[in-house]
Design an enzyme around this catalytic site. Structure first.
Site, PDB file in Angstrom:
ATOM      1  CE1 TYR A 206     -87.193  47.578  13.088  1.00  9.31           C
ATOM      2  CE2 TYR A 206     -88.837  45.707  13.560  1.00  9.31           C
ATOM      3  CZ  TYR A 206     -88.564  46.995  13.236  1.00  9.31           C
ATOM      4  OH  TYR A 206     -89.506  47.468  12.140  1.00  9.31           O
TER       5      TYR A 206
ATOM      6  CD  GLU B 245     -88.091  50.700  12.048  1.00  7.79           C
ATOM      7  OE1 GLU B 245     -88.450  49.914  11.143  1.00  7.79           O
ATOM      8  OE2 GLU B 245     -87.250  51.610  11.612  1.00  7.79           O
TER       9      GLU B 245
END
Ligand code: GDP
Ligand code: MN
Length: 394
Positions: A115, A203
């Site tokens: 992530y 993101e």
């Protein structure tokens, strides 16, 4: 402003961030020809303004909004199950979102998923970069259950992203050698893209490593600062209003700051702070606001009318509360606007009006003698109590 994954990847690749190549398709036939052009295994990805597509489910019963296809025929078959159908994910709410576009990309070999996110940390007044080895899954879950698995680095806006910070992030993810170099290049380009495009959220989930040591952005999400869009016409052009709430789109045409919520009391207030205080008092009185609406300091008859129309088109609204402080505007002008709007639109619901400030008494008199079904209150609490009662049909 939100954009689709394929659009975010377009922005990112302009800055040199490595993303799998792909093209957007509007139909199953287009999906077929793009898959053929790309060759080999492709990924068919539903494009909606929400995440969690991989684990999502269509209302038709079809499972998964992101699927691998080994052949163009399979891509076409999968595309036909997605396009035009409603996809429900943990981010869409139970009503789901209709898939109008698909992104057909080359499939990547995944060694591991990570992530990586950049977001504005308002408290620290700078961007924070977050990275975790727990990629692919919901980051909210990682944050709640194993927050120590998220590494954070704050970037000084004057200094920019520093090499030691890049290394800190890379080491935290366990990279070394060529993979570290590849990651370093990616994060620097990603950060440059985030800053230069006035993104408020960038993101990458998952960021992946491939068996041959490359680091790639497999998924991408970007949100842009609405107040900075004027200097990015290319990004502003990416807006997809079919993904937005129709009432919010309508309100934006009139420069009204309107956010739809799921309660039953429509609110019309001047000033964002007063609008929030109004929502608080409604909640305190046991009601639920149907929206946030700031009609602005210079509320004219026209603005009041449009705001009224938008409030009333929300079918969940059972009562309306108008709370105006006459500072820049005079209350009698507001009263005029409310009466004109009521006459023109016709009120089918109880409307509570509270005016305070310049010419408040005159305004209240006008409302009372207007012959329209308008309830008046002089204090905020009293107005909220009346509106809550009315919204419950009491
Ligand atoms: P999201 O579910 O909306 O976040 O969509 P993603 O683009 O993140 O895809 C969901 C998952 O599908 C990823 O976490 C991967 O596990 C898988 N996936 C997506 N693209 C590929 C690919 O090119 N190859 C492989 N093997 N898996 C993929
Ligand atoms: Mn994802």
């Amino acid at each position: 402003m939100k954009v689709h994954e394929y659009q975010a990847k377009e922005v990112l690749s302009k800055f040199g961030v490595p993303v799998p190549k792909g093209r957007v398709a509007f139909s199953a036939d287009e999906a077929f020809s793009i898959a053929k052009e790309i060759g080999g295994t492709v990924v068919v990805k539903s494009q909606i303004h929400a995440g969690g597509r991989g684990k999502g489910k269509f209302t038709s019963g079809f499972q998964g909004g992101v699927k691998l296809a080994k052949t163009p025929e399979e891509a076409k078959e999968l595309a036909s199950k997605m396009v035009g159908n409603i996809l429900v994910t943990h981010q869409t709410g139970p009503e789901g979102k209709k898939v109008e576009k698909l992104y057909i990309t080359e499939a990547s070999d995944i060694k591991k998923e990570y992530y990586l996110g950049i977001v504005l940390d308002r408290a620290r007044e700078c961007n924070v970069i977050m990275a975790s080895t727990e990629g692919g899954v919901e980051i909210e879950k990682v944050a709640a259950e194993t927050p120590e698995k998220i590494v954070k680095v704050w970037v000084d806006p004057m200094l920019g992203l520093q090499k030691f910070q890049v290394r800190e992030l890379g080491f935290a993810l366990g990279f070394e050698g060529d993979t570290m170099k590849s990651f370093g290049g990616l994060i620097e380009k990603l950060y440059a893209a985030h800053e230069a495009s006035d993104s408020t959220l960038t993101e990458i989930n998952p960021l992946i490593t491939t068996p041959d040591g490359k680091v790639i952005a497999l998924d991408a999400k970007m949100n842009f600062d609405d107040n900075a869009l004027f200097r990015h016409p290319d990004i502003a052009a990416l807006r997809d209003i079919t993904e937005e709430d129709p009432l919010e789109v309508e309100a934006s045409k009139f420069d009204l700051n309107y956010i739809k919520l799921d309660g039953t009391i429509g609110c019309m207030v001047n000033g964002a702070g007063l609008a929030m205080a109004t929502m608080d008092v409604i909640t305190l009185e046991g009601g639920v606001p149907a929206n946030f609406l700031d009609v602005g300091g210079g509320a004219t008859t026209e603005r009041v009318k449009n705001a009224f129309r938008i409030l009333l088109s929300d079918k969940n609204v059972k009562a309306v509360m108008i709370n105006i402080f006459g500072g820049i505007v005079r209350c009698d002008i507001i009263a005029e606007g409310v009466i004109a709007a009521a006459k023109e639109i016709g009120i089918r619901l109880p409307v509570v009006v509270r005016l305070q400030g310049t010419n408040a008494e005159k305004g209240m008199e006008m409302l009372k003698s207007s012959g329209q079904n308008l309830l008046t209150a002089s204090s905020l609490q009293e107005a909220a109590a009346l509106a809550v009662k009315a919204s419950k049909g009491e």
